[in-house]
Design a protein around this motif. Structure first.
Motif, PDB file in Angstrom:
ATOM      1  N   PRO A  93       0.791  -1.233   0.000  1.00  0.00           N
ATOM      2  CA  PRO A  93       0.000   0.000   0.000  1.00  0.00           C
ATOM      3  C   PRO A  93       0.824   1.286   0.000  1.00  0.00           C
ATOM      4  O   PRO A  93       0.388   2.302  -0.545  1.00  0.00           O
ATOM      5  CB  PRO A  93      -0.828  -0.118   1.288  1.00  0.00           C
ATOM      6  N   ARG A 146      -4.503   5.582  -4.347  1.00  0.00           N
ATOM      7  CA  ARG A 146      -3.750   6.240  -3.269  1.00  0.00           C
ATOM      8  C   ARG A 146      -3.988   7.757  -3.284  1.00  0.00           C
ATOM      9  O   ARG A 146      -4.146   8.387  -2.234  1.00  0.00           O
ATOM     10  CB  ARG A 146      -2.258   5.941  -3.417  1.00  0.00           C
ATOM     11  N   GLY A 149      -7.257   8.591  -1.782  1.00  0.00           N
ATOM     12  CA  GLY A 149      -7.187   8.585  -0.322  1.00  0.00           C
ATOM     13  C   GLY A 149      -6.618   9.875   0.225  1.00  0.00           C
ATOM     14  O   GLY A 149      -7.104  10.415   1.231  1.00  0.00           O
ATOM     15  N   ALA A 153      -8.357  12.539   2.674  1.00  0.00           N
ATOM     16  CA  ALA A 153      -7.838  12.695   4.030  1.00  0.00           C
ATOM     17  C   ALA A 153      -7.334  14.102   4.334  1.00  0.00           C
ATOM     18  O   ALA A 153      -7.610  14.646   5.415  1.00  0.00           O
ATOM     19  CB  ALA A 153      -6.719  11.678   4.269  1.00  0.00           C
ATOM     20  N   MET A 177     -14.503   6.900   4.908  1.00  0.00           N
ATOM     21  CA  MET A 177     -13.110   6.512   5.077  1.00  0.00           C
ATOM     22  C   MET A 177     -12.988   4.994   5.222  1.00  0.00           C
ATOM     23  O   MET A 177     -12.109   4.368   4.630  1.00  0.00           O
ATOM     24  CB  MET A 177     -12.531   7.219   6.297  1.00  0.00           C
ATOM     25  N   ALA A 178     -13.885   4.402   6.004  1.00  0.00           N
ATOM     26  CA  ALA A 178     -13.859   2.955   6.196  1.00  0.00           C
ATOM     27  C   ALA A 178     -14.165   2.216   4.895  1.00  0.00           C
ATOM     28  O   ALA A 178     -13.535   1.202   4.569  1.00  0.00           O
ATOM     29  CB  ALA A 178     -14.862   2.559   7.282  1.00  0.00           C
ATOM     30  N   GLY A 180     -13.594   3.306   1.893  1.00  0.00           N
ATOM     31  CA  GLY A 180     -12.435   3.454   1.016  1.00  0.00           C
ATOM     32  C   GLY A 180     -11.349   2.449   1.345  1.00  0.00           C
ATOM     33  O   GLY A 180     -10.745   1.842   0.449  1.00  0.00           O
ATOM     34  N   ALA A 181     -11.091   2.259   2.646  1.00  0.00           N
ATOM     35  CA  ALA A 181     -10.099   1.261   3.055  1.00  0.00           C
ATOM     36  C   ALA A 181     -10.556  -0.146   2.672  1.00  0.00           C
ATOM     37  O   ALA A 181      -9.762  -0.970   2.199  1.00  0.00           O
ATOM     38  CB  ALA A 181      -9.861   1.358   4.557  1.00  0.00           C
ATOM     39  N   LEU A 182     -11.856  -0.404   2.865  1.00  0.00           N
ATOM     40  CA  LEU A 182     -12.401  -1.705   2.484  1.00  0.00           C
ATOM     41  C   LEU A 182     -12.257  -1.936   0.987  1.00  0.00           C
ATOM     42  O   LEU A 182     -11.952  -3.054   0.548  1.00  0.00           O
ATOM     43  CB  LEU A 182     -13.868  -1.783   2.895  1.00  0.00           C
ATOM     44  N   GLN A 183     -12.447  -0.885   0.194  1.00  0.00           N
ATOM     45  CA  GLN A 183     -12.337  -1.018  -1.253  1.00  0.00           C
ATOM     46  C   GLN A 183     -10.920  -1.412  -1.668  1.00  0.00           C
ATOM     47  O   GLN A 183     -10.731  -2.231  -2.571  1.00  0.00           O
ATOM     48  CB  GLN A 183     -12.750   0.293  -1.927  1.00  0.00           C
ATOM     49  N   GLY A 184      -9.924  -0.835  -1.015  1.00  0.00           N
ATOM     50  CA  GLY A 184      -8.555  -1.221  -1.319  1.00  0.00           C
ATOM     51  C   GLY A 184      -8.294  -2.687  -1.002  1.00  0.00           C
ATOM     52  O   GLY A 184      -7.695  -3.404  -1.808  1.00  0.00           O
ATOM     53  N   GLY A 185      -8.761  -3.135   0.151  1.00  0.00           N
ATOM     54  CA  GLY A 185      -8.596  -4.545   0.507  1.00  0.00           C
ATOM     55  C   GLY A 185      -9.363  -5.474  -0.413  1.00  0.00           C
ATOM     56  O   GLY A 185      -8.877  -6.543  -0.786  1.00  0.00           O
TER      57      GLY A 185
END
Length: 359
Positions: A93, A146, A149, A153, A177-178, A180-185
């Motif tokens: 990441p 990235r 994000g 942020a 925000m959560a 977005g992080a989930l989408q990356g994973g």
């Protein structure tokens, strides 16, 4: 309490014009106009928070994020069409933002790619020059994520430290925000499915899972819609509707909700078309192999049989055609139903745009 009291009065206004601004917060603003003879009596009720000019920077920031999410989807489509999605076989990441800089770095990255099924089964003759081309699109797709994000942020902390964010907005921004992080994973979870040896019954030698691809796209659309909804809530104030428009509002809203849901299902169906390469099966319309319904529509060998809807390429393409046609028909019905109704100009523009895009 003022808003709740006003809501209770609405049903007792037989000749009123009303537009309720449903904000993404536990507060609303209402404007009700009752006509009595030649007199217009307007009652307004507000809760603890209202949209206003001071919230425009936050709304525009969210709209900028929406534009980047849209760009992310476009780049994902390019990555899919160029078959670049499996060119980067690890997930870093932070340090992954830096591409290979020397010829030795490129050879090392290419050596990693050669260890996985896509090279071994589909691209055994690929050269380093060709690898650099497909690597670029996957790397740029991830770099855009990235950047998205950062665009979310940095302004978030700026607005937060300056006290510009309404307190009711924090749960929504935290959820974004959560997600977005989930989408990356989820994106990496999707890529991993293409790095594994293919199953014996898989229709295409090497590919990411259509199910994971669909989930990845669905979450992107959900994030986009969520940001758009909150951003519009920050800008939108009360408006009035003429009584003759109000009596048509229920039917128009039902059609709009139906068109929205059907369009969403069509998008998910399209993801299965892309994930299974079903679009290559038939390139004629409206027939599919000289038939409206293709002969291969139902494969009895697939167990359970419901897999036909998601893995039988003929079924997947046919269903997507039907859903697309149904979406266009419903949007056209919505547009026709709204003709002659004195709706605000922005709603008329939205309806015209919806018809043009669905066509």
């Amino acid at each position: 309490m003022a808003a709740q009291a006003l809501q209770g009065q609405i049903s007792r206004l037989p000749r009123s014009a009303l537009l309720m601004s449903h904000l993404p917060f536990p507060s609303r603003r209402f404007l009700v106009t009752e006509t009595t003879g030649n007199t217009n009596n307007t009652t307004e009720g507000t809760a603890s928070w209202e949209p206003g000019p001071h919230n425009r920077p936050i709304a525009y920031w969210l709209f900028a994020c929406c534009a980047m999410v849209f760009g992310m989807v476009v780049l994902g489509g390019i990555t899919r069409l160029t078959e670049s999605g499996l060119s980067i076989v690890d997930w870093k990441p932070v340090t992954g933002a830096i591409p290979p800089l020397t010829e030795e770095d490129w050879e090392e990255e290419f050596a990693k790619y050669r260890q996985f099924p896509e090279f071994q089964l589909q691209n055994p003759n690929m050269t380093l020059a060709r690898f650099k081309q497909i690597f670029f699109w996957e790397w740029f797709h991830r770099l855009w994520g990235r950047a998205l994000g950062a665009v979310f942020a940095v302004p978030f902390w700026y607005f937060a430290l300056r006290g510009r964010i309404p307190r009711h907005l924090y749960p929504h921004l935290g959820a974004m925000m959560a997600l977005g992080a989930l989408q990356g994973g989820l994106g990496w979870f999707m890529v991993k499915s293409g790095l594994e040896p293919p199953d014996d019954d898989q229709r295409r030698p090497v590919s990411v899972s259509p199910y994971r691809l669909t989930a990845h796209l669905a979450l992107a659309f959900a994030i986009y819609a969520y940001m758009q909804w909150v951003g519009m809530g920050l800008l939108r104030g009360p408006m009035t509707l003429a009584p003759e428009a109000l009596k048509h509002l229920g039917a128009i809203r039902r059609l709009a909700h139906g068109a929205l849901h059907l369009a969403g299902i069509t998008v998910l169906s399209g993801a299965f078309v892309a994930g299974s390469d079903a679009g290559y099966v038939y390139n004629e319309f409206p027939f599919m192999g000289e038939r409206i319904v293709p002969a291969e529509y139902w494969d009895e060998t697939l167990k359970p049989k419901i897999r036909n809807f998601f893995e039988n390429v003929a079924t997947v393409q046919f269903n997507h055609r039907v859903l697309g046609t149904a979406t266009l028909s419903l949007v056209a019905a919505l547009w026709a139903r709204s003709r002659g109704v004195p709706l605000p100009l922005n709603i008329q523009l939205a309806l015209n745009t919806a018809l043009g895009l669905s066509s």
